[in-house]
Write a protein that holds these residues in place. Structure first.
Motif, PDB file in Angstrom:
ATOM      1  N   VAL A 228       0.821  -1.212   0.000  1.00 23.52           N
ATOM      2  CA  VAL A 228       0.000   0.000   0.000  1.00 23.52           C
ATOM      3  C   VAL A 228       0.855   1.262   0.000  1.00 23.52           C
ATOM      4  O   VAL A 228       0.534   2.253  -0.680  1.00 23.52           O
ATOM      5  CB  VAL A 228      -0.955  -0.001   1.218  1.00 23.52           C
ATOM      6  N   ALA A 229       1.949   1.265   0.755  1.00 21.92           N
ATOM      7  CA  ALA A 229       2.697   2.499   1.002  1.00 21.92           C
ATOM      8  C   ALA A 229       3.765   2.824  -0.034  1.00 21.92           C
ATOM      9  O   ALA A 229       4.035   4.003  -0.294  1.00 21.92           O
ATOM     10  CB  ALA A 229       3.347   2.438   2.383  1.00 21.92           C
ATOM     11  N   LEU A 230       4.394   1.811  -0.613  1.00 19.26           N
ATOM     12  CA  LEU A 230       5.531   2.064  -1.499  1.00 19.26           C
ATOM     13  C   LEU A 230       5.078   2.382  -2.929  1.00 19.26           C
ATOM     14  O   LEU A 230       4.140   1.775  -3.446  1.00 19.26           O
ATOM     15  CB  LEU A 230       6.463   0.854  -1.512  1.00 19.26           C
ATOM     16  N   SER A 231       5.765   3.298  -3.538  1.00 15.55           N
ATOM     17  CA  SER A 231       5.410   3.728  -4.890  1.00 15.55           C
ATOM     18  C   SER A 231       5.631   2.608  -5.908  1.00 15.55           C
ATOM     19  O   SER A 231       6.589   1.837  -5.816  1.00 15.55           O
ATOM     20  CB  SER A 231       6.266   4.939  -5.297  1.00 15.55           C
ATOM     21  N   GLY A 232       4.722   2.536  -6.876  1.00 15.68           N
ATOM     22  CA  GLY A 232       4.902   1.625  -8.001  1.00 15.68           C
ATOM     23  C   GLY A 232       4.434   0.209  -7.785  1.00 15.68           C
ATOM     24  O   GLY A 232       4.550  -0.623  -8.691  1.00 15.68           O
ATOM     25  N   THR A 233       3.905  -0.107  -6.620  1.00 13.78           N
ATOM     26  CA  THR A 233       3.415  -1.462  -6.390  1.00 13.78           C
ATOM     27  C   THR A 233       2.010  -1.616  -6.963  1.00 13.78           C
ATOM     28  O   THR A 233       1.308  -0.637  -7.232  1.00 13.78           O
ATOM     29  CB  THR A 233       3.362  -1.795  -4.888  1.00 13.78           C
TER      30      THR A 233
ATOM     31  N   TRP B 270      11.609  -6.773   3.109  1.00 14.79           N
ATOM     32  CA  TRP B 270      12.511  -5.854   2.419  1.00 14.79           C
ATOM     33  C   TRP B 270      13.054  -6.486   1.137  1.00 14.79           C
ATOM     34  O   TRP B 270      13.063  -5.840   0.077  1.00 14.79           O
ATOM     35  CB  TRP B 270      13.679  -5.476   3.338  1.00 14.79           C
ATOM     36  N   ALA B 271      13.470  -7.755   1.208  1.00 16.54           N
ATOM     37  CA  ALA B 271      14.002  -8.424   0.018  1.00 16.54           C
ATOM     38  C   ALA B 271      12.924  -8.558  -1.060  1.00 16.54           C
ATOM     39  O   ALA B 271      13.210  -8.408  -2.258  1.00 16.54           O
ATOM     40  CB  ALA B 271      14.547  -9.797   0.401  1.00 16.54           C
ATOM     41  N   SER B 272      11.698  -8.801  -0.646  1.00 20.56           N
ATOM     42  CA  SER B 272      10.602  -8.973  -1.599  1.00 20.56           C
ATOM     43  C   SER B 272      10.264  -7.675  -2.314  1.00 20.56           C
ATOM     44  O   SER B 272       9.835  -7.678  -3.479  1.00 20.56           O
ATOM     45  CB  SER B 272       9.359  -9.504  -0.874  1.00 20.56           C
ATOM     46  N   TYR B 273      10.430  -6.550  -1.623  1.00 16.83           N
ATOM     47  CA  TYR B 273      10.080  -5.239  -2.178  1.00 16.83           C
ATOM     48  C   TYR B 273      11.320  -4.370  -2.418  1.00 16.83           C
ATOM     49  O   TYR B 273      11.214  -3.148  -2.464  1.00 16.83           O
ATOM     50  CB  TYR B 273       9.130  -4.505  -1.227  1.00 16.83           C
TER      51      TYR B 273
ATOM     52  N   ASP C  35      13.922   1.009  -3.066  1.00 13.43           N
ATOM     53  CA  ASP C  35      14.917   1.858  -3.714  1.00 13.43           C
ATOM     54  C   ASP C  35      14.260   3.047  -4.416  1.00 13.43           C
ATOM     55  O   ASP C  35      14.813   4.159  -4.425  1.00 13.43           O
ATOM     56  CB  ASP C  35      15.711   1.047  -4.741  1.00 13.43           C
ATOM     57  N   ASP C  36      13.089   2.825  -4.996  1.00 10.72           N
ATOM     58  CA  ASP C  36      12.422   3.869  -5.777  1.00 10.72           C
ATOM     59  C   ASP C  36      11.547   4.793  -4.939  1.00 10.72           C
ATOM     60  O   ASP C  36      11.163   5.869  -5.423  1.00 10.72           O
ATOM     61  CB  ASP C  36      11.554   3.226  -6.871  1.00 10.72           C
ATOM     62  N   GLU C  37      11.221   4.392  -3.708  1.00 10.98           N
ATOM     63  CA  GLU C  37      10.333   5.196  -2.866  1.00 10.98           C
ATOM     64  C   GLU C  37      11.064   6.464  -2.388  1.00 10.98           C
ATOM     65  O   GLU C  37      12.105   6.367  -1.738  1.00 10.98           O
ATOM     66  CB  GLU C  37       9.864   4.378  -1.664  1.00 10.98           C
ATOM     67  N   PRO C  38      10.507   7.658  -2.678  1.00  9.53           N
ATOM     68  CA  PRO C  38      11.210   8.889  -2.297  1.00  9.53           C
ATOM     69  C   PRO C  38      11.040   9.298  -0.837  1.00  9.53           C
ATOM     70  O   PRO C  38      11.861  10.056  -0.310  1.00  9.53           O
ATOM     71  CB  PRO C  38      10.570   9.939  -3.220  1.00  9.53           C
ATOM     72  N   GLU C  39       9.995   8.815  -0.181  1.00  5.39           N
ATOM     73  CA  GLU C  39       9.690   9.261   1.178  1.00  5.39           C
ATOM     74  C   GLU C  39      10.250   8.291   2.212  1.00  5.39           C
ATOM     75  O   GLU C  39       9.845   7.118   2.268  1.00  5.39           O
ATOM     76  CB  GLU C  39       8.182   9.404   1.372  1.00  5.39           C
ATOM     77  N   ALA C  40      11.139   8.778   3.067  1.00  4.62           N
ATOM     78  CA  ALA C  40      11.709   7.936   4.129  1.00  4.62           C
ATOM     79  C   ALA C  40      10.636   7.470   5.099  1.00  4.62           C
ATOM     80  O   ALA C  40      10.697   6.351   5.617  1.00  4.62           O
ATOM     81  CB  ALA C  40      12.800   8.701   4.878  1.00  4.62           C
ATOM     82  N   ALA C  41       9.632   8.311   5.352  1.00  6.13           N
ATOM     83  CA  ALA C  41       8.573   7.952   6.296  1.00  6.13           C
ATOM     84  C   ALA C  41       7.784   6.741   5.805  1.00  6.13           C
ATOM     85  O   ALA C  41       7.353   5.900   6.609  1.00  6.13           O
ATOM     86  CB  ALA C  41       7.630   9.131   6.510  1.00  6.13           C
TER      87      ALA C  41
END
Length: 258
Positions: free
Chosen positions: A27-32, A107-110, A115-121
């Motif tokens: 839900v949170a990470l870009s491009g999924t 982490w390994a799965s995503y 790497d592509d997600e710009p927001e650290a939060a």
């Protein structure tokens, strides 16, 4: 016996985190495929994660939560049972290790999406909870109340599953028993929908602390800080909730044989 408990809790906890933190990543990470799926998707995903975690840790009783382990121990102690501290220690260790392993697998799965997600939060949010409004005292209250609901429900299901009724065909019928994992999963969905807004409902110290440790040690690009200033809240709050649930459960849910 303790070895079986350790492995069972570790596997169940790892699967809980893989599916639970996994739905947050989706839900949170870009491009999924599930990006911006919404909080309800997260609630349902965590509920199903608990269902799988409890099923796969059936050999150890499916605690996969230090607050549940504490609450059940207190409930038993109030009813005259001796507390097995070695058992509790083994469960706590397995739950923490399983949580860290599960978070690393997420982490390994995503990896490419991290790497592509710009927001650290957003990256930290996959691993650990954080409040909408930072007020440590009230955040602890929210976590304690939500965990109280969870652990009291687990104690209720344990008692209800022990109830028996006459079987016309002979023998005894278990009222809940095998449906308990599903019942707990539905409670987790309900807690997320009703009480998850203020803090993200950790309701499990190992669920938050283990993945937060993984976030701190993993080589995540642009991950930012792990917010250790808040990290004690989703540990202390749930343990308080579990303790109180154990006391209340012993007093008001003594278990009845029909």
């Amino acid at each position: 016996m303790l070895g079986t408990i350790f492995l069972s809790e570790l596997v169940g906890m790892a699967l809980l985190i893989i599916l639970g933190c996994g739905v947050v990543a989706n839900v949170a990470l870009s491009g999924t495929k599930g990006h911006n799926g919404g909080f309800l998707m997260v609630n349902i995903g965590w509920g199903l994660a608990v269902f799988v975690g409890v099923l796969t840790s059936a050999a150890s009783g499916g605690h996969i939560n230090p607050a549940v382990t504490l609450g059940l121990a207190v409930d038993g102690a109030m009813k005259g049972e001796a507390i097995d501290f070695a058992d509790m220690g083994v469960r706590f260790a397995a739950q923490m290790i399983g949580a860290i392993i599960g978070a690393i697998i997420v982490w390994a799965s995503y990896k490419t999406h991290f790497d592509d997600e710009p927001e650290a939060a957003n990256k930290l949010g996959v691993f650990a909870t954080g409040p909408q409004t930072r007020s440590f005292g009230w955040n602890v209250v929210t976590e304690a109340v939500a965990t109280f609901v969870l652990v009291l429900s687990v104690i209720s299901f344990k008692n209800f599953g022990a109830m028996t009724a006459p079987n016309p065909a002979g023998g005894e019928l278990t009222s809940l028993g095998n449906l308990a994992p599903l019942a707990v999963a539905l409670v987790v969905v309900a807690i997320g929908a009703s009480l998850g807004g203020p803090t993200g409902y950790a309701i499990n110290p190992a669920r938050d602390l283990g993945p937060r440790i993984a976030h701190a040690i993993l080589p995540i690009r642009g991950k930012g800080a792990s917010d250790w200033a808040y990290s004690w809240v989703p540990v202390v709050g749930p343990m308080i909730g579990g303790l109180v649930a154990g006391l209340v459960g012993a007093a008001f849910l003594p278990g009845i044989t029909l």
